[in-house]
Enzyme design. Structure first.
Site: not given
Ligand code: HSE
Length: 440
Positions: A43, A129, A132, A134, A190, A201, A205
């Site tokens: 979706a 998983e 945190v 990646g 970004e 962010d 985590k």
């Molecule tokens: N924006 C995050 C970073 C990536 O720069 O690590 C995804 O968590």
């Protein structure tokens, strides 16, 4: 056995990676999972773009609820992000008795308690998983690999954007704003980088890791969050001269009075492996009482690294799909009825060491007066660095920088002493105060 059917909500960079890796490695993954794993339905509001990515491999719809309602779907992957519609759809997935795989750290850090309780009541799994670091399997390591340990502390570089910016500042001597622009131009940051550069962010985590490590509820609202926007190239240079690198760390630590949960820039000894993690890479150090110090390193973002983590969760759930819920690995490592209410400490009670930079008048007795105020507060000085005034303000300058490293002290004690130091007439600018983590 028939393949297990997956529904995917939101397809972009990571969703595309999940398709790619599942297709490329399907035979290997089937041998590991015991049956095939097939994304049957996707979706996305942008149906046209989704169809291009899916390339006929699954049905594409615009309505996420059609995926959740499909009785053939056993597992739903949420890759929408944010806490709005994503939260609603996560709860609806659970209410429909389906397992949930998500990369959404913001959702879990802020609303985790509600989501995990709903999943427990329904007997389904919430796997995360990818939320945190990646592709680095840090959740698996904390939840299962280190299960014998009483974990003492975790310190991680868990935001690639800020680590890239800090590397640029150090390598090129850039100030924060210039390094951010570089990161945006190269696609590492970004257009609106707020969550990354303000430490939010990383705090999401760190909050999740803290819950898994110590068996406490997820409590983002108690985390101390500080980003990198006020760092200067000058402080990075002084830190370097003293044998340290500045990194944005997510730290959670068990101490006698409770648990520390904090994200902030910190000086780390340059000889530590984690101090040498450069660019957009992630790394997490975990210290357990039995295992000692362990280090996990890899890509914290990107299409296939994040897909690697999502698919690992799919395989885990597929293996345990038919198991009694009580025999599955608990989402937060500890059984929901065994969570602890040990408190997260306010920052004033955190004990660590500090880097201080004071812009002072280059005159007799300044250092002595500063040292006296620190001694009065019971704060022990570890090292002092003073540059020649000419180096700071050019020839004939009457100002200089005084850099002080302290031994461990309570943050509240230091802050109270710094109010007095700041009030000295010879201290000419706001004092820069950064935490220092030896990570020994
Ligand atoms: N924006 C995050 C970073 C990536 O720069 O690590 C995804 O968590």
């Amino acid at each position: 056995m028939k393949p297990i059917k997956i529904g995917l909500l939101g397809i972009g960079t990571v969703g595309g990676g999940v398709f790619e890796v599942l297709t490329r490695n399907q035979e290997e993954i089937r041998r590991r999972a015991g049956r095939g794993i097939e994304i049957a339905m996707v979706a996305d509001l942008n149906v046209e773009r989704a169809q291009q990515i899916v390339a006929g491999r699954a049905q594409v719809v615009s309505d996420a609820r059609a995926v959740i309602a499909n009785p053939d779907i056993d597992i739903v992957i949420e890759l929408i992000g944010g806490y709005g519609i994503a939260k609603q759809l996560a709860l609806e997935t659970i209410a429909a008795g389906k397992h949930l795989v998500t990369a959404n750290k913001a959702l879990l850090a802020v609303h985790g308690t509600e989501i995990f309780a709903a999943a427990h009541a329904k007997g389904v799994t919430v796997a995360f998983e990818a939320a945190v670091a990646g592709g680095v399997p840090i959740i698996k390591a904390l939840r299962e690999g280190l299960t014998a340990n009483r974990i003492q502390w975790i310190a991680g570089i868990i935001n690639g954007t800020t680590n890239f910016i800090l590397s640029e500042m150090r390598d090129k001597g850039l100030d924060f704003d210039a390094a951010l622009k570089d990161a945006q131009r190269l696609g590492y940051a970004e257009a609106d980088p707020t969550f990354d550069i303000e430490g939010i962010d990383a705090a999401h985590k760190a909050t999740i890791m803290s819950a898994i490590a110590f068996g406490i509820p997820v409590q983002f609202d108690k985390a101390h969050v500080e980003g990198i926007t006020r760092l200067t190239a000058q402080d990075i240079k002084y830190a370097e001269q003293l044998g340290y690198r500045i990194k944005l760390l997510g730290i959670t630590k068990r101490v006698a009075q409770g648990i520390e949960l904090r994200v902030h820039p910190a000086l780390v000894p340059a000889r530590r492996l984690i101090a040498n993690v450069e660019g957009a890479m992630n790394a997490v150090v975990v210290h357990g009482d039995a295992v000692g110090t362990t280090l996990y390193y890899g890509k914290g973002a990107g299409s296939e690294p994040t897909a690697s983590a999502v698919i690992a969760d799919l395989v885990d759930i597929t293996r345990l799909h038919t198991a009694d819920p009580a025999h599955r690995v608990p989402s937060l490592a500890f059984h929901p009825d065994a969570l602890s209410d040990v408190r997260i400490l306010p920052m004033r009670d955190v004990v660590t060491s500090y880097y201080l930079r004071l812009r002072v008048a280059d005159e007799t007795g300044v250092l002595a007066r500063v040292a006296m105020l620190m001694a009065d507060a019971g704060i022990s000085i570890d090292a002092v660095l003073q540059r020649e005034a000419d180096e700071i303000g050019g020839e004939g300058s009457t100002q200089t920088d005084l850099i002080i490293l302290t031994h461990d002290t309570r943050e509240g004690t230091l802050d109270d002493a710094l109010v007095k130091v700041q009030a000295l007439p010879s201290v000419l600018a706001p004092i820069v105060r950064l935490r220092k983590e030896e990570l020994a």
